[in-house]
Design a protein around this motif. Structure first.
Motif, PDB file in Angstrom:
ATOM      1  N   GLN A  49       0.816  -1.215   0.000  1.00  0.00           N
ATOM      2  CA  GLN A  49       0.000   0.000   0.000  1.00  0.00           C
ATOM      3  C   GLN A  49       0.852   1.270   0.000  1.00  0.00           C
ATOM      4  OE1 GLN A  49      -2.752  -0.412   3.255  1.00  0.00           O
ATOM      5  NE2 GLN A  49      -4.050  -1.803   2.100  1.00  0.00           N
ATOM      6  N   LEU A  50       2.140   1.128   0.264  1.00  0.00           N
ATOM      7  CA  LEU A  50       3.031   2.281   0.289  1.00  0.00           C
ATOM      8  C   LEU A  50       3.751   2.505  -1.037  1.00  0.00           C
ATOM      9  CD1 LEU A  50       4.557   1.873   3.862  1.00  0.00           C
ATOM     10  CD2 LEU A  50       2.594   3.241   3.143  1.00  0.00           C
ATOM     11  N   HIS A  51       3.525   1.622  -2.005  1.00  0.00           N
ATOM     12  CA  HIS A  51       4.136   1.814  -3.321  1.00  0.00           C
ATOM     13  C   HIS A  51       3.582   3.084  -3.956  1.00  0.00           C
ATOM     14  CE1 HIS A  51       6.724  -1.464  -4.528  1.00  0.00           C
ATOM     15  NE2 HIS A  51       5.882  -2.361  -4.048  1.00  0.00           N
ATOM     16  N   ASN A  55       4.894   2.950  -9.417  1.00  0.00           N
ATOM     17  CA  ASN A  55       5.354   1.568  -9.239  1.00  0.00           C
ATOM     18  C   ASN A  55       4.229   0.586  -9.527  1.00  0.00           C
ATOM     19  OD1 ASN A  55       7.777   2.651  -8.392  1.00  0.00           O
ATOM     20  ND2 ASN A  55       7.783   1.620  -6.406  1.00  0.00           N
ATOM     21  N   VAL A  56       3.051   0.872  -8.988  1.00  0.00           N
ATOM     22  CA  VAL A  56       1.906  -0.023  -9.192  1.00  0.00           C
ATOM     23  C   VAL A  56       1.569  -0.100 -10.677  1.00  0.00           C
ATOM     24  CG1 VAL A  56      -0.546  -0.371  -8.697  1.00  0.00           C
ATOM     25  CG2 VAL A  56       0.995   0.380  -6.878  1.00  0.00           C
ATOM     26  N   GLU A  57       1.584   1.039 -11.345  1.00  0.00           N
ATOM     27  CA  GLU A  57       1.292   1.075 -12.782  1.00  0.00           C
ATOM     28  C   GLU A  57       2.321   0.245 -13.556  1.00  0.00           C
ATOM     29  OE1 GLU A  57      -0.152   1.779 -16.559  1.00  0.00           O
ATOM     30  OE2 GLU A  57      -1.149   2.057 -14.634  1.00  0.00           O
ATOM     31  N   LYS A  58       3.573   0.406 -13.209  1.00  0.00           N
ATOM     32  CA  LYS A  58       4.646  -0.320 -13.881  1.00  0.00           C
ATOM     33  C   LYS A  58       4.461  -1.830 -13.706  1.00  0.00           C
ATOM     34  CE  LYS A  58       9.588   0.450 -14.441  1.00  0.00           C
ATOM     35  NZ  LYS A  58      10.786   1.121 -13.932  1.00  0.00           N
ATOM     36  N   MET A  59       4.238  -2.269 -12.469  1.00  0.00           N
ATOM     37  CA  MET A  59       4.058  -3.700 -12.216  1.00  0.00           C
ATOM     38  C   MET A  59       2.801  -4.224 -12.904  1.00  0.00           C
ATOM     39  SD  MET A  59       5.347  -4.204  -8.266  1.00  0.00           S
ATOM     40  CE  MET A  59       4.593  -2.733  -7.578  1.00  0.00           C
ATOM     41  N   SER A  60       1.732  -3.425 -12.897  1.00  0.00           N
ATOM     42  CA  SER A  60       0.481  -3.834 -13.545  1.00  0.00           C
ATOM     43  C   SER A  60       0.687  -4.102 -15.030  1.00  0.00           C
ATOM     44  CB  SER A  60      -0.584  -2.755 -13.375  1.00  0.00           C
ATOM     45  OG  SER A  60      -0.919  -2.598 -12.024  1.00  0.00           O
ATOM     46  N   ARG A  61       1.629  -3.390 -15.629  1.00  0.00           N
ATOM     47  CA  ARG A  61       1.936  -3.575 -17.052  1.00  0.00           C
ATOM     48  C   ARG A  61       2.970  -4.677 -17.272  1.00  0.00           C
ATOM     49  NH1 ARG A  61       3.093   2.381 -17.865  1.00  0.00           N
ATOM     50  NH2 ARG A  61       5.023   1.469 -18.654  1.00  0.00           N
ATOM     51  N   GLY A  62       3.395  -5.351 -16.187  1.00  0.00           N
ATOM     52  CA  GLY A  62       4.342  -6.451 -16.309  1.00  0.00           C
ATOM     53  C   GLY A  62       5.779  -6.007 -16.406  1.00  0.00           C
ATOM     54  N   ILE A  63       6.065  -4.770 -15.980  1.00  0.00           N
ATOM     55  CA  ILE A  63       7.426  -4.239 -16.036  1.00  0.00           C
ATOM     56  C   ILE A  63       8.048  -4.359 -14.646  1.00  0.00           C
ATOM     57  CG2 ILE A  63       8.841  -2.200 -16.484  1.00  0.00           C
ATOM     58  CD1 ILE A  63       6.491  -1.211 -18.283  1.00  0.00           C
ATOM     59  N   ALA A  68      15.988   1.933  -8.392  1.00  0.00           N
ATOM     60  CA  ALA A  68      15.558   3.341  -8.298  1.00  0.00           C
ATOM     61  C   ALA A  68      14.063   3.443  -7.996  1.00  0.00           C
ATOM     62  CB  ALA A  68      15.892   4.083  -9.591  1.00  0.00           C
ATOM     63  N   ASP A  69      13.268   2.518  -8.527  1.00  0.00           N
ATOM     64  CA  ASP A  69      11.829   2.498  -8.223  1.00  0.00           C
ATOM     65  C   ASP A  69      11.580   2.111  -6.774  1.00  0.00           C
ATOM     66  OD1 ASP A  69      11.058   2.969 -10.943  1.00  0.00           O
ATOM     67  OD2 ASP A  69      11.222   0.818 -11.378  1.00  0.00           O
ATOM     68  N   ARG A  70      12.393   1.198  -6.262  1.00  0.00           N
ATOM     69  CA  ARG A  70      12.157   0.635  -4.931  1.00  0.00           C
ATOM     70  C   ARG A  70      12.643   1.521  -3.786  1.00  0.00           C
ATOM     71  NH1 ARG A  70      13.562  -4.487  -7.640  1.00  0.00           N
ATOM     72  NH2 ARG A  70      11.687  -5.768  -7.728  1.00  0.00           N
ATOM     73  N   TRP A  71      13.703   2.319  -3.979  1.00  0.00           N
ATOM     74  CA  TRP A  71      14.269   3.078  -2.861  1.00  0.00           C
ATOM     75  C   TRP A  71      13.252   3.985  -2.164  1.00  0.00           C
ATOM     76  CZ3 TRP A  71      17.799   0.442  -1.040  1.00  0.00           C
ATOM     77  CH2 TRP A  71      18.868  -0.068  -1.769  1.00  0.00           C
ATOM     78  N   PRO A  72      12.449   4.779  -2.874  1.00  0.00           N
ATOM     79  CA  PRO A  72      11.469   5.616  -2.164  1.00  0.00           C
ATOM     80  C   PRO A  72      10.430   4.790  -1.399  1.00  0.00           C
ATOM     81  CG  PRO A  72      11.774   6.387  -4.423  1.00  0.00           C
ATOM     82  CD  PRO A  72      12.479   5.063  -4.310  1.00  0.00           C
ATOM     83  N   TRP A  73      10.039   3.666  -1.969  1.00  0.00           N
ATOM     84  CA  TRP A  73       9.088   2.768  -1.310  1.00  0.00           C
ATOM     85  C   TRP A  73       9.695   2.201  -0.027  1.00  0.00           C
ATOM     86  CZ3 TRP A  73       9.546  -2.891  -1.872  1.00  0.00           C
ATOM     87  CH2 TRP A  73       8.489  -3.583  -1.271  1.00  0.00           C
ATOM     88  N   LEU A  74      10.930   1.739  -0.115  1.00  0.00           N
ATOM     89  CA  LEU A  74      11.603   1.208   1.064  1.00  0.00           C
ATOM     90  C   LEU A  74      11.811   2.290   2.120  1.00  0.00           C
ATOM     91  CD1 LEU A  74      14.120  -1.068  -0.805  1.00  0.00           C
ATOM     92  CD2 LEU A  74      12.341  -1.866   0.766  1.00  0.00           C
ATOM     93  N   ALA A  75      12.044   3.524   1.685  1.00  0.00           N
ATOM     94  CA  ALA A  75      12.186   4.634   2.637  1.00  0.00           C
ATOM     95  C   ALA A  75      10.884   4.852   3.408  1.00  0.00           C
ATOM     96  CB  ALA A  75      12.598   5.913   1.912  1.00  0.00           C
ATOM     97  N   ARG A  76       9.750   4.736   2.734  1.00  0.00           N
ATOM     98  CA  ARG A  76       8.455   4.886   3.420  1.00  0.00           C
ATOM     99  C   ARG A  76       8.244   3.777   4.439  1.00  0.00           C
ATOM    100  NH1 ARG A  76       3.592   6.053  -0.493  1.00  0.00           N
ATOM    101  NH2 ARG A  76       2.630   6.546   1.511  1.00  0.00           N
ATOM    102  N   ILE A  77       8.591   2.543   4.073  1.00  0.00           N
ATOM    103  CA  ILE A  77       8.480   1.433   5.013  1.00  0.00           C
ATOM    104  C   ILE A  77       9.446   1.647   6.176  1.00  0.00           C
ATOM    105  CG2 ILE A  77       8.878  -1.053   5.312  1.00  0.00           C
ATOM    106  CD1 ILE A  77       7.845  -1.367   2.389  1.00  0.00           C
ATOM    107  N   GLY A  78      10.657   2.076   5.856  1.00  0.00           N
ATOM    108  CA  GLY A  78      11.642   2.369   6.893  1.00  0.00           C
ATOM    109  C   GLY A  78      11.163   3.436   7.864  1.00  0.00           C
ATOM    110  N   ASP A  79      10.466   4.439   7.345  1.00  0.00           N
ATOM    111  CA  ASP A  79       9.915   5.488   8.213  1.00  0.00           C
ATOM    112  C   ASP A  79       8.926   4.902   9.220  1.00  0.00           C
ATOM    113  OD1 ASP A  79      11.414   7.421   6.891  1.00  0.00           O
ATOM    114  OD2 ASP A  79       9.718   8.158   5.686  1.00  0.00           O
TER     115      ASP A  79
END
Length: 185
Positions: A49-51, A55-63, A68-79
């Motif tokens: 839910q923090l993506h 990111n969600v759009e990219k994965m939904s398209r199978g990409i 670089a996509d993951r670092w901001p997401w991981l930062a939110r989880i880390g917070d």
């Protein structure tokens, strides 16, 4: 003192629990993390839910996502892990945490006091689960890219590995047994 009254030192006797339930898509992260949180009376956080929407759009398209996509997401989880640790609270988070660098980033955010439950399973079991899943943005086509990205965490400090080829209750029981051994070591 009456039942429910806290004794001085109770908090020291009950260490906070910071747990990340990790694995590739289809391993059961959400189900196991939610059940673990319930059993331990801890807050549950669904990492997906923090993506960011991109990111969600990219994965939904199978990409597949890049680092670089993951670092901001991981930062939110880390917070969220940091906030729980700072408040002296426990939390159970579902997060793929596929690479050691991702896990190390989460460890640093949590202050080092973090355990991982690695949900380990065969490609066949994972693929069958993904193919049966409905209404999720992550297509089964991305399983192989996730398996290729996964850096096996077995042997890392604070990581327990649990086989996923069992009912949720059994996986949770096995996770708690292994976590308990780490917590009491």
């Amino acid at each position: 003192m009456t039942a429910g009254t806290r004794h001085p030192g109770d908090e020291a006797a009950r260490p906070r629990r910071l747990i990340v339930v990790m694995g590739v898509s289809g391993s059961g992260k959400t189900s196991i993390a939610r059940a673990l949180a319930d059993r331990l009376s801890l807050r549950f956080l669904e990492g997906d839910q923090l993506h960011p929407a991109a990111n969600v759009e990219k994965m939904s398209r199978g990409i597949p996502l890049t680092d670089a996509d993951r670092w901001p997401w991981l930062a939110r989880i880390g917070d969220d892990l940091h906030a729980a640790a700072a408040a002296g609270e426990g939390i159970v988070v579902s997060c793929s945490a596929l690479k050691r660098a991702y896990r190390d980033r989460l460890r640093a955010a949590a202050g080092g006091d973090l355990n991982f439950v690695f949900l380990d399973g065969s490609r066949d079991v994972l693929l069958a689960r993904l193919q049966a899943r409905r209404n999720h943005f992550m297509p089964a086509d991305l399983l192989d890219s996730q398996l290729a990205t996964l850096e096996d965490p077995k042997g890392e400090c604070g990581v327990v590995s649990v086989d996923i080829d069992a009912p949720v209750e059994v996986v949770v029981d096995n996770s708690l047994k292994k976590l308990s051994a780490v917590w009491h070591a």
